[in-house]
Design a protein around this motif. Sequence first.
Motif, PDB file in Angstrom:
ATOM      1  N   GLU A   1       0.818  -1.205   0.000  1.00  0.00           N
ATOM      2  CA  GLU A   1       0.000   0.000   0.000  1.00  0.00           C
ATOM      3  C   GLU A   1       0.857   1.262   0.000  1.00  0.00           C
ATOM      4  OE1 GLU A   1      -2.635  -0.192   3.284  1.00  0.00           O
ATOM      5  OE2 GLU A   1      -3.744  -1.935   2.533  1.00  0.00           O
ATOM      6  N   SER A   2       2.079   1.139   0.466  1.00  0.00           N
ATOM      7  CA  SER A   2       2.953   2.311   0.539  1.00  0.00           C
ATOM      8  C   SER A   2       4.405   1.849   0.617  1.00  0.00           C
ATOM      9  CB  SER A   2       2.623   3.141   1.784  1.00  0.00           C
ATOM     10  OG  SER A   2       3.070   2.465   2.960  1.00  0.00           O
ATOM     11  N   PRO A   3       5.360   2.754   0.368  1.00  0.00           N
ATOM     12  CA  PRO A   3       6.775   2.378   0.502  1.00  0.00           C
ATOM     13  C   PRO A   3       7.160   2.023   1.931  1.00  0.00           C
ATOM     14  CG  PRO A   3       6.549   4.743   0.133  1.00  0.00           C
ATOM     15  CD  PRO A   3       5.203   4.138  -0.117  1.00  0.00           C
ATOM     16  N   ASP A   4       6.391   2.511   2.910  1.00  0.00           N
ATOM     17  CA  ASP A   4       6.688   2.181   4.310  1.00  0.00           C
ATOM     18  C   ASP A   4       6.579   0.679   4.553  1.00  0.00           C
ATOM     19  OD1 ASP A   4       7.063   4.862   5.014  1.00  0.00           O
ATOM     20  OD2 ASP A   4       4.923   5.143   5.385  1.00  0.00           O
ATOM     21  N   ILE A   5       5.597   0.029   3.902  1.00  0.00           N
ATOM     22  CA  ILE A   5       5.428  -1.417   4.075  1.00  0.00           C
ATOM     23  C   ILE A   5       6.591  -2.166   3.427  1.00  0.00           C
ATOM     24  CG2 ILE A   5       3.914  -3.389   3.628  1.00  0.00           C
ATOM     25  CD1 ILE A   5       1.566  -1.451   3.632  1.00  0.00           C
ATOM     26  N   ILE A   6       7.061  -1.676   2.291  1.00  0.00           N
ATOM     27  CA  ILE A   6       8.237  -2.285   1.649  1.00  0.00           C
ATOM     28  C   ILE A   6       9.446  -2.179   2.568  1.00  0.00           C
ATOM     29  CG2 ILE A   6       9.758  -2.250  -0.365  1.00  0.00           C
ATOM     30  CD1 ILE A   6       7.531  -0.881  -1.909  1.00  0.00           C
ATOM     31  N   ILE A   7       9.619  -1.016   3.154  1.00  0.00           N
ATOM     32  CA  ILE A   7      10.767  -0.780   4.038  1.00  0.00           C
ATOM     33  C   ILE A   7      10.679  -1.671   5.282  1.00  0.00           C
ATOM     34  CG2 ILE A   7      11.837   0.947   5.551  1.00  0.00           C
ATOM     35  CD1 ILE A   7      11.053   3.018   3.346  1.00  0.00           C
ATOM     36  N   ASP A   8       9.479  -1.838   5.823  1.00  0.00           N
ATOM     37  CA  ASP A   8       9.303  -2.726   6.976  1.00  0.00           C
ATOM     38  C   ASP A   8       9.685  -4.160   6.600  1.00  0.00           C
ATOM     39  OD1 ASP A   8       8.475  -0.752   8.689  1.00  0.00           O
ATOM     40  OD2 ASP A   8       6.333  -1.086   8.350  1.00  0.00           O
ATOM     41  N   PHE A   9       9.244  -4.597   5.423  1.00  0.00           N
ATOM     42  CA  PHE A   9       9.591  -5.947   4.964  1.00  0.00           C
ATOM     43  C   PHE A   9      11.100  -6.069   4.769  1.00  0.00           C
ATOM     44  CE2 PHE A   9      10.318  -8.874   1.315  1.00  0.00           C
ATOM     45  CZ  PHE A   9       9.924 -10.049   1.926  1.00  0.00           C
ATOM     46  N   TRP A  10      11.711  -5.075   4.136  1.00  0.00           N
ATOM     47  CA  TRP A  10      13.152  -5.080   3.893  1.00  0.00           C
ATOM     48  C   TRP A  10      13.930  -5.178   5.204  1.00  0.00           C
ATOM     49  CZ3 TRP A  10      16.792  -5.641   0.316  1.00  0.00           C
ATOM     50  CH2 TRP A  10      18.072  -5.162   0.595  1.00  0.00           C
ATOM     51  N   SER A  11      13.419  -4.542   6.249  1.00  0.00           N
ATOM     52  CA  SER A  11      14.124  -4.541   7.544  1.00  0.00           C
ATOM     53  C   SER A  11      14.169  -5.930   8.173  1.00  0.00           C
ATOM     54  CB  SER A  11      13.455  -3.557   8.514  1.00  0.00           C
ATOM     55  OG  SER A  11      12.183  -4.036   8.933  1.00  0.00           O
ATOM     56  N   CYS A  12      13.333  -6.841   7.705  1.00  0.00           N
ATOM     57  CA  CYS A  12      13.312  -8.202   8.244  1.00  0.00           C
ATOM     58  C   CYS A  12      14.304  -9.122   7.541  1.00  0.00           C
ATOM     59  CB  CYS A  12      11.919  -8.802   8.107  1.00  0.00           C
ATOM     60  SG  CYS A  12      10.612  -7.924   8.988  1.00  0.00           S
ATOM     61  N   LEU A  13      14.903  -8.667   6.444  1.00  0.00           N
ATOM     62  CA  LEU A  13      15.722  -9.538   5.610  1.00  0.00           C
ATOM     63  C   LEU A  13      17.198  -9.460   5.994  1.00  0.00           C
ATOM     64  CD1 LEU A  13      14.164  -8.645   2.141  1.00  0.00           C
ATOM     65  CD2 LEU A  13      13.569 -10.564   3.632  1.00  0.00           C
ATOM     66  N   PRO A  14      17.907 -10.584   5.984  1.00  0.00           N
ATOM     67  CA  PRO A  14      19.353 -10.566   6.206  1.00  0.00           C
ATOM     68  C   PRO A  14      20.056  -9.950   4.997  1.00  0.00           C
ATOM     69  CG  PRO A  14      18.634 -12.773   5.606  1.00  0.00           C
ATOM     70  CD  PRO A  14      17.391 -11.951   5.742  1.00  0.00           C
ATOM     71  N   ARG A  15      20.856  -8.925   5.229  1.00  0.00           N
ATOM     72  CA  ARG A  15      21.455  -8.180   4.112  1.00  0.00           C
ATOM     73  C   ARG A  15      22.309  -9.078   3.220  1.00  0.00           C
ATOM     74  NH1 ARG A  15      23.097  -2.600   3.651  1.00  0.00           N
ATOM     75  NH2 ARG A  15      21.562  -2.135   5.246  1.00  0.00           N
TER      76      ARG A  15
END
Length: 311
Positions: free
Chosen positions: A219-233
Motif C-alpha cells: 500500500e505504501s513504501p513504508d510497508i516495503i521498508i518494513d519488509f526489507w528490515s526483516c531480511l538478512p542483508r
Amino acid sequence: MIDFGGDSRGIWWDRLLLNLDSHLKEKSECLKYIKLAMKDSSILEKELLLIQDRAIKIDKEKEIELRIILDEPVKKCIKNRVLGKDLGDGRVNRFVIRNDENDEVECSVEEVARKYYLENEGFTNGVHDEGAIWHTIFGILFYDIIFDVEEFSDTWISECQDSPIDLPNTLYSRRKTQFDSRFEWLNQAEDQEIENLIRNVWKNNCQITNRECNWSLFESPDIIIDFWSCLPRDGIYQIFKRLAENYRNCRSGFPDLTMWNISEKRVTVVEVKGPGDKLSTKQRLWLDCFQKFGIRAEVCHVAAENDKQLL
C-alpha cells in the motif's frame, strides 16, 4: 547479440537420458551417458539436478559423484477439510476454511497454509504470490539498471513493452558493471540510504506498469521498508545475484508464501503442497537457496481431513 539457445544443452541431455532409462529400458547405457553429462560444465543447475536425481535412482553402486547437495527444508504437515474433486473447473482439491465472519468459504490450498502460519506460527503478515514480492523488491532496488532506456535503447523497440527484450537472456551480462556496483553498494549502504532509494523509486514509478514490480502488493513504501528490515542483508544480496545472473531459469520456482513478522525481524518462505503434489526441480533449488542464505525455508503439506462432496 542475444544467444537464445546457449542454455539448452542440459535439456537435450535430460531428454536423451529419459529415452534410455524410461522408454528403451537401457539402464547401463543410460548410466554411461549420465557420467558424461555430469562432467558437462555447461549444463544449468535445474537440468543438472534432474540428471543427478536420475543417477541416484539407477546408480546402485554409487559410482557417480554428486555435484549438487541440497539442504533439506523444514517440513510441516497440517490437515484441513477438503471438498470433492469433481466440481467443474479442473481443480484437484478444494478446501474449506472459516473467514473473519466465521462463515465457511472455499479456498485454495495456499490460503489454508497462509491462515495456518498467521494463526499458529507467530507471523503478522503474509502473502501468497509465488515470488512476486521478491521480484518486486528486486525490481525496485535495481529499477534504473533494469529499465534503463537511454544506455540500452536497443532493448526497447516498442512503446508497448513492459520490460527490456533482453530481460530473460542477457540482463546481467550486458549490465554487469552496473549490477555489481549496486550489489556492492547494497552491502555497504546505511539503512537510511536504502530507504531513500525505495521511496524515490516508488514515488517516481509506482504508476508505471512493468514486468518486475507488482506495486499492488504494497500500500505504501513504508510497508516495503518494513519488509526489507526483516531480511538478512548478506542473504538477500545472494538471492538477487542468483536471479540477476540467470533470470531466464531462475525467475520461476519461488515458494508460494512469504510470511514475516516485523517486530521480531523474521521472514519465512513456504512452498505449499496439497495431497499428491511434489516439489519441482526449480522449487527445490529456490528452497535450498533461501535456506543457505539465511532465510528459513519450509514445505507445508496440507492433507485432506475429509472428502465431502458439495451437494
